[in-house]
Structures are given as C-alpha cells and as structure tokens.
Design a protein around this motif. Structure first.
Motif, PDB file in Angstrom:
ATOM      1  N   LEU A 187      56.250  -1.604  -1.047  1.00 22.82           N
ATOM      2  CA  LEU A 187      56.690  -1.091   0.249  1.00 22.82           C
ATOM      3  C   LEU A 187      57.207   0.336   0.116  1.00 22.82           C
ATOM      4  O   LEU A 187      56.919   1.200   0.964  1.00 22.82           O
ATOM      5  N   ARG A 188      57.961   0.586  -0.936  1.00 20.09           N
ATOM      6  CA  ARG A 188      58.515   1.929  -1.129  1.00 20.09           C
ATOM      7  C   ARG A 188      57.418   2.927  -1.479  1.00 20.09           C
ATOM      8  O   ARG A 188      57.436   4.076  -1.011  1.00 20.09           O
ATOM      9  N   ALA A 189      56.466   2.511  -2.284  1.00 23.43           N
ATOM     10  CA  ALA A 189      55.370   3.409  -2.639  1.00 23.43           C
ATOM     11  C   ALA A 189      54.504   3.716  -1.424  1.00 23.43           C
ATOM     12  O   ALA A 189      54.037   4.849  -1.259  1.00 23.43           O
ATOM     13  N   ALA A 190      54.304   2.730  -0.564  1.00 29.40           N
ATOM     14  CA  ALA A 190      53.528   2.958   0.655  1.00 29.40           C
ATOM     15  C   ALA A 190      54.230   3.951   1.571  1.00 29.40           C
ATOM     16  O   ALA A 190      53.585   4.782   2.220  1.00 29.40           O
ATOM     17  N   ALA A 191      55.570   3.873   1.623  1.00 31.25           N
ATOM     18  CA  ALA A 191      56.336   4.801   2.459  1.00 31.25           C
ATOM     19  C   ALA A 191      56.302   6.220   1.898  1.00 31.25           C
ATOM     20  O   ALA A 191      56.505   7.181   2.640  1.00 31.25           O
ATOM     21  N   GLU A 192      56.038   6.334   0.594  1.00 22.31           N
ATOM     22  CA  GLU A 192      55.975   7.645  -0.065  1.00 22.31           C
ATOM     23  C   GLU A 192      54.551   7.948  -0.515  1.00 22.31           C
ATOM     24  O   GLU A 192      54.323   8.592  -1.545  1.00 22.31           O
ATOM     25  N   ALA A 193      53.562   7.484   0.266  1.00 26.27           N
ATOM     26  CA  ALA A 193      52.166   7.536  -0.177  1.00 26.27           C
ATOM     27  C   ALA A 193      51.731   8.938  -0.584  1.00 26.27           C
ATOM     28  O   ALA A 193      50.953   9.105  -1.542  1.00 26.27           O
ATOM     29  N   GLU A 251      67.065  -8.742   3.365  1.00 29.12           N
ATOM     30  CA  GLU A 251      65.645  -8.431   3.220  1.00 29.12           C
ATOM     31  C   GLU A 251      65.172  -8.486   1.779  1.00 29.12           C
ATOM     32  O   GLU A 251      63.977  -8.714   1.528  1.00 29.12           O
ATOM     33  N   TYR A 252      66.049  -8.304   0.799  1.00 28.04           N
ATOM     34  CA  TYR A 252      65.616  -8.397  -0.591  1.00 28.04           C
ATOM     35  C   TYR A 252      65.187  -9.821  -0.931  1.00 28.04           C
ATOM     36  O   TYR A 252      64.320 -10.024  -1.779  1.00 28.04           O
ATOM     37  N   CYS A 253      65.787 -10.784  -0.277  1.00 28.74           N
ATOM     38  CA  CYS A 253      65.491 -12.195  -0.515  1.00 28.74           C
ATOM     39  C   CYS A 253      64.500 -12.746   0.499  1.00 28.74           C
ATOM     40  O   CYS A 253      63.542 -13.422   0.139  1.00 28.74           O
ATOM     41  N   ASN A 254      64.749 -12.456   1.772  1.00 25.28           N
ATOM     42  CA  ASN A 254      63.925 -12.981   2.858  1.00 25.28           C
ATOM     43  C   ASN A 254      63.064 -11.854   3.425  1.00 25.28           C
ATOM     44  O   ASN A 254      63.550 -11.021   4.189  1.00 25.28           O
ATOM     45  N   PRO A 255      61.797 -11.787   3.074  1.00 29.68           N
ATOM     46  CA  PRO A 255      60.944 -10.671   3.505  1.00 29.68           C
ATOM     47  C   PRO A 255      60.551 -10.733   4.975  1.00 29.68           C
ATOM     48  O   PRO A 255      59.893  -9.810   5.465  1.00 29.68           O
ATOM     49  N   MET A 256      60.982 -11.785   5.679  1.00 28.18           N
ATOM     50  CA  MET A 256      60.661 -11.904   7.103  1.00 28.18           C
ATOM     51  C   MET A 256      61.671 -11.169   7.978  1.00 28.18           C
ATOM     52  O   MET A 256      61.503 -11.112   9.202  1.00 28.18           O
ATOM     53  N   VAL A 257      62.707 -10.598   7.363  1.00 30.56           N
ATOM     54  CA  VAL A 257      63.755  -9.921   8.125  1.00 30.56           C
ATOM     55  C   VAL A 257      63.953  -8.514   7.572  1.00 30.56           C
ATOM     56  O   VAL A 257      63.371  -8.144   6.547  1.00 30.56           O
ATOM     57  N   GLY A 258      64.785  -7.738   8.260  1.00 28.19           N
ATOM     58  CA  GLY A 258      65.143  -6.418   7.752  1.00 28.19           C
ATOM     59  C   GLY A 258      64.872  -5.317   8.752  1.00 28.19           C
ATOM     60  O   GLY A 258      63.955  -5.411   9.571  1.00 28.19           O
ATOM     61  N   LEU A 261      61.139  -3.431   9.537  1.00 33.33           N
ATOM     62  CA  LEU A 261      60.111  -4.235   8.882  1.00 33.33           C
ATOM     63  C   LEU A 261      58.723  -3.904   9.412  1.00 33.33           C
ATOM     64  O   LEU A 261      57.765  -3.733   8.649  1.00 33.33           O
ATOM     65  N   SER A 262      58.603  -3.796  10.737  1.00 31.99           N
ATOM     66  CA  SER A 262      57.293  -3.511  11.324  1.00 31.99           C
ATOM     67  C   SER A 262      56.745  -2.181  10.824  1.00 31.99           C
ATOM     68  O   SER A 262      55.553  -2.063  10.496  1.00 31.99           O
ATOM     69  N   GLU A 263      57.619  -1.181  10.735  1.00 33.16           N
ATOM     70  CA  GLU A 263      57.185   0.135  10.252  1.00 33.16           C
ATOM     71  C   GLU A 263      56.745   0.056   8.793  1.00 33.16           C
ATOM     72  O   GLU A 263      55.741   0.676   8.391  1.00 33.16           O
ATOM     73  N   LYS A 264      57.472  -0.694   7.978  1.00 31.40           N
ATOM     74  CA  LYS A 264      57.116  -0.833   6.562  1.00 31.40           C
ATOM     75  C   LYS A 264      55.749  -1.497   6.408  1.00 31.40           C
ATOM     76  O   LYS A 264      54.939  -1.091   5.559  1.00 31.40           O
ATOM     77  N   LEU A 265      55.475  -2.512   7.224  1.00 37.24           N
ATOM     78  CA  LEU A 265      54.182  -3.185   7.143  1.00 37.24           C
ATOM     79  C   LEU A 265      53.067  -2.271   7.627  1.00 37.24           C
ATOM     80  O   LEU A 265      51.953  -2.291   7.085  1.00 37.24           O
ATOM     81  N   ASP A 266      53.346  -1.467   8.622  1.00 38.58           N
ATOM     82  CA  ASP A 266      52.359  -0.483   9.087  1.00 38.58           C
ATOM     83  C   ASP A 266      52.046   0.523   7.972  1.00 38.58           C
ATOM     84  O   ASP A 266      50.885   0.918   7.786  1.00 38.58           O
ATOM     85  N   GLN A 267      53.078   0.923   7.227  1.00 40.18           N
ATOM     86  CA  GLN A 267      52.867   1.863   6.125  1.00 40.18           C
ATOM     87  C   GLN A 267      52.059   1.213   5.009  1.00 40.18           C
ATOM     88  O   GLN A 267      51.198   1.864   4.395  1.00 40.18           O
ATOM     89  N   LEU A 268      52.316  -0.063   4.764  1.00 39.10           N
ATOM     90  CA  LEU A 268      51.559  -0.788   3.745  1.00 39.10           C
ATOM     91  C   LEU A 268      50.084  -0.837   4.133  1.00 39.10           C
ATOM     92  O   LEU A 268      49.194  -0.620   3.300  1.00 39.10           O
ATOM     93  N   LYS A 269      49.832  -1.114   5.407  1.00 40.08           N
ATOM     94  CA  LYS A 269      48.459  -1.150   5.913  1.00 40.08           C
ATOM     95  C   LYS A 269      47.819   0.225   5.838  1.00 40.08           C
ATOM     96  O   LYS A 269      46.674   0.372   5.386  1.00 40.08           O
ATOM     97  N   ALA A 270      48.546   1.258   6.283  1.00 39.54           N
ATOM     98  CA  ALA A 270      48.007   2.617   6.291  1.00 39.54           C
ATOM     99  C   ALA A 270      47.684   3.107   4.885  1.00 39.54           C
ATOM    100  O   ALA A 270      46.731   3.870   4.682  1.00 39.54           O
ATOM    101  N   ALA A 271      48.473   2.674   3.907  1.00 38.75           N
ATOM    102  CA  ALA A 271      48.225   3.083   2.525  1.00 38.75           C
ATOM    103  C   ALA A 271      47.011   2.386   1.935  1.00 38.75           C
ATOM    104  O   ALA A 271      46.524   2.768   0.863  1.00 38.75           O
ATOM    105  N   GLY A 272      46.514   1.355   2.618  1.00 41.32           N
ATOM    106  CA  GLY A 272      45.332   0.644   2.160  1.00 41.32           C
ATOM    107  C   GLY A 272      45.588  -0.337   1.039  1.00 41.32           C
ATOM    108  O   GLY A 272      44.654  -0.747   0.342  1.00 41.32           O
TER     109      GLY A 272
END
Length: 331
Positions: A187-193, A251-258, A261-272
């Motif tokens: 997630l962090r690498a995707a945010a810093e793609a 969020e470190y334990c439960n990845p469904m919260v935080g 979250l939506s922005e992080k998942l969008d970044q993960l998708k955008a990073a491919g």
C-alpha cells in the motif's frame, strides 16, 4: 509464520484455552519487553564455492541503527556460469518472514527449506528482509523497515541485485505476519509509485496473511483451540505488536477499516499491483483472508485466490510454489 509455526516446534500444551505465554514460550518483562525462551537456530550466510550448496547467500546491511539487513539468495548457477554471455536475470521476490511480528529472523534455519524451494521451483532471486520485532518495536516499525528495504533495493547497491535480479519484475511476498507486512508495504509503495520506477513491483503474494479484527470471524470461533495457532496466542501477538492503546480494529490488524482506505485501494489499482492471496481452511484466519481478497476485487484490483482444504496456519500447501510460479509468470 513460516512453513511450520514457531509454536509447533515447542512442547505440545493442552489446546483447550492454552496460556498464550506458555504456548509461545515467552516471559513478560516489567519494562514491556518479552524474553523469548525458545532460541530458534540461525543459519549463517555463505558464498563459499567449496560447499555443495545450490544457493549462495549473503547479508547486506540496510540501517545499522535499527540493525536491519537483507539476506540475498542467489542460485549457484548464476555465478558458476562459464559462458561469455551472462545468464538471463531472474524475477526478484522481496520476502518478509512470519512469526507473529514477535518471533524469528530472516536468518532462521526454519526458513531455509522454504527459501530454497521457492527459489528453485519458481525460480526467483530472494531478498529476505530482517525487520525489527515487537513488542520492543511495535507496529508500524516493521512496515517502515519494509519500505526502507524497498528503497534500498531499488538503488541496487549490491552487485548480486544489480547483475542478476530483474528489478523490473519484483514481487513482495510474506507468510503470516510477513503477509501482513507485504500488504501494508505494498500500500505504501503504491502511494509512492513515482519513487519506485527503478523497482517495478508487479504484485503482492500474501501467504496465509495475518489479519484479524475485534469481531470474531466464524473460522476464528470454529478453530479457537487449533493446536498449531490457538486464538489466544493470535490475540497475544496482536496485543504485543499493535500500537499501545488500540484494539484489533486498528487498520494494521483489520484491513477492512482505516482512514483513506478507498484512496489506498485506488492507488493499489492504479499502480497495477496484482495480488495473490493463498490460505487453507484449517487456518483460523482464513475468513479474514477471503474477506480481504473479496474487498480487493470489489475495488478493481486483480486478485488470484488459492484456498485449499485442510492444513493449518503455517503449513505449506503442496501446490503453493506452482501457484506462485503461475502468478509471477503471468504478470
């Protein structure tokens, strides 16, 4: 945990509501640290050409203040080749070991067979990261060490990485707590793609990732007294590794919260980044793992699922390496 759980190498306590400190063979200290009463043996790195080993290994320091480093596993044939034409570079797997954030090391002997099988059957070069353990260094210390390792690797200061690893074909992989670290580092690498163009991360490989939450899942309730990883021991690992004052709905334990979250998942998708989630239905954490896979898919991330029957937390599914090979080959 790795291919066998740390607890499975200890005495076999009663699994009916076992005391987690006794089960994990830990002693609690007044200053908030723990004494690890089981001393897991380590294997030294070696690149001695006189030894009949299929792999050469060496440890490269990353941050000496934090005592973090990376152990590189290089197939012997890459150094032994006699042709004037250099061998083709292999994909790179940056690996994070398991142990509930509190046990084991990148040098633990218990990991060696796993590394050799992974590197042989896929095949890949492995860079296994030594990160700081909790509770002496609570989360997010392990995530920070993971991302720092990625920044280190992308510069390829080591000749093995520079000459033999295909940095344009990299995967973040971990088992158990290591799977959790691979996810959050991803997630962090995707945010810093933009900062990782020299290290092209193609995907995340989450093997039995260690996730939970305040609300018990059905598999946690069903397998509460599982002899390999009882729920009480899982709870203790979270108690020792999460930031002080938070519960398992962090969020470190439960990845469904935080937050975000939506922005992080969008970044993960955008990073491919593609994501492989692997587990078994004998693992008390499987419902969380399946829940994460579903969440990622619903947010447009390409997900490959591999959930087998039987097994338990820490076992290596017989098909895992073939699944990883297929996943890395199709990127």
């Amino acid at each position: 945990m790795p291919e066998q759980t740390a607890a499975s190498t200890m005495s076999n306590p009663t699994v009916d509501n076992p005391d987690p400190y006794k089960f994990l063979n830990l002693a609690s200290n007044p200053d908030g640290t723990i004494t690890r009463l089981t001393k897991f043996p380590d294997s030294p790195a070696t690149c001695d050409p006189n030894l009949p080993t299929p792999f050469f290994t060496k440890d490269v320091p990353i941050n000496q203040s934090n005592n973090t480093w990376v152990r590189i596993f290089l197939p012997r044939h890459l150094l032994d080749h006699s042709s004037a034409t250099p061998p083709a570079k292999l994909p790179l797997v940056v690996y994070f070991h398991g142990g509930g954030f509190i046990l084991l090391s990148a040098a633990s002997t218990i990991m060696d067979d796993f590394y050799v099988n992974l590197a042989t059957q896929v095949p890949v070069i492995i860079a296994s990261v030594e990160y700081r353990l909790a509770p002496e260094h609570r989360l997010p210390a392990a995530y920070e060490d993971a991302v720092e390792a990625l920044h280190f690797i992308k510069t390829a200061p080591d000749n093995w990485l520079r000459d033999y690893a295909d940095l344009s074909n990299c995967y973040l992989m971990g088992s158990s707590a290591g799977g959790n670290i691979a996810y959050h580092a991803g997630l962090r690498a995707a945010a810093e793609a933009d900062d990782f163009h020299r290290l092209k991360i193609r995907g995340l490989i989450l093997h039995q990732p260690f996730f939970s939450g305040a609300q018990r899942s059905r598999s946690e309730s069903r397998l509460e007294n599982n002899p390999k990883l009882p729920l009480s021991s899982s709870d203790l690992m979270w108690e020792l590794s999460l930031p002080m004052g938070v519960d398992r709905d962090h969020e470190y334990c439960n990845p469904m919260v935080g937050d975000g979250l939506s922005e992080k998942l969008d970044q993960l998708k955008a990073a491919g980044f593609r994501v492989l989630v692997a587990g078994s239905d004998g693992d008390l954490l499987i419902d969380r793992q399946m829940e994460v896979a579903k969440m990622l898919k619903e947010n447009g991330v390409e997900v490959v699922e591999h959930f087998g029957e039987g097994g338990y937390h820490g076992v290596i599914d017989k098909d895992l390496f073939a699944v990883v090979k297929s996943f890395t080959s199709s990127s």
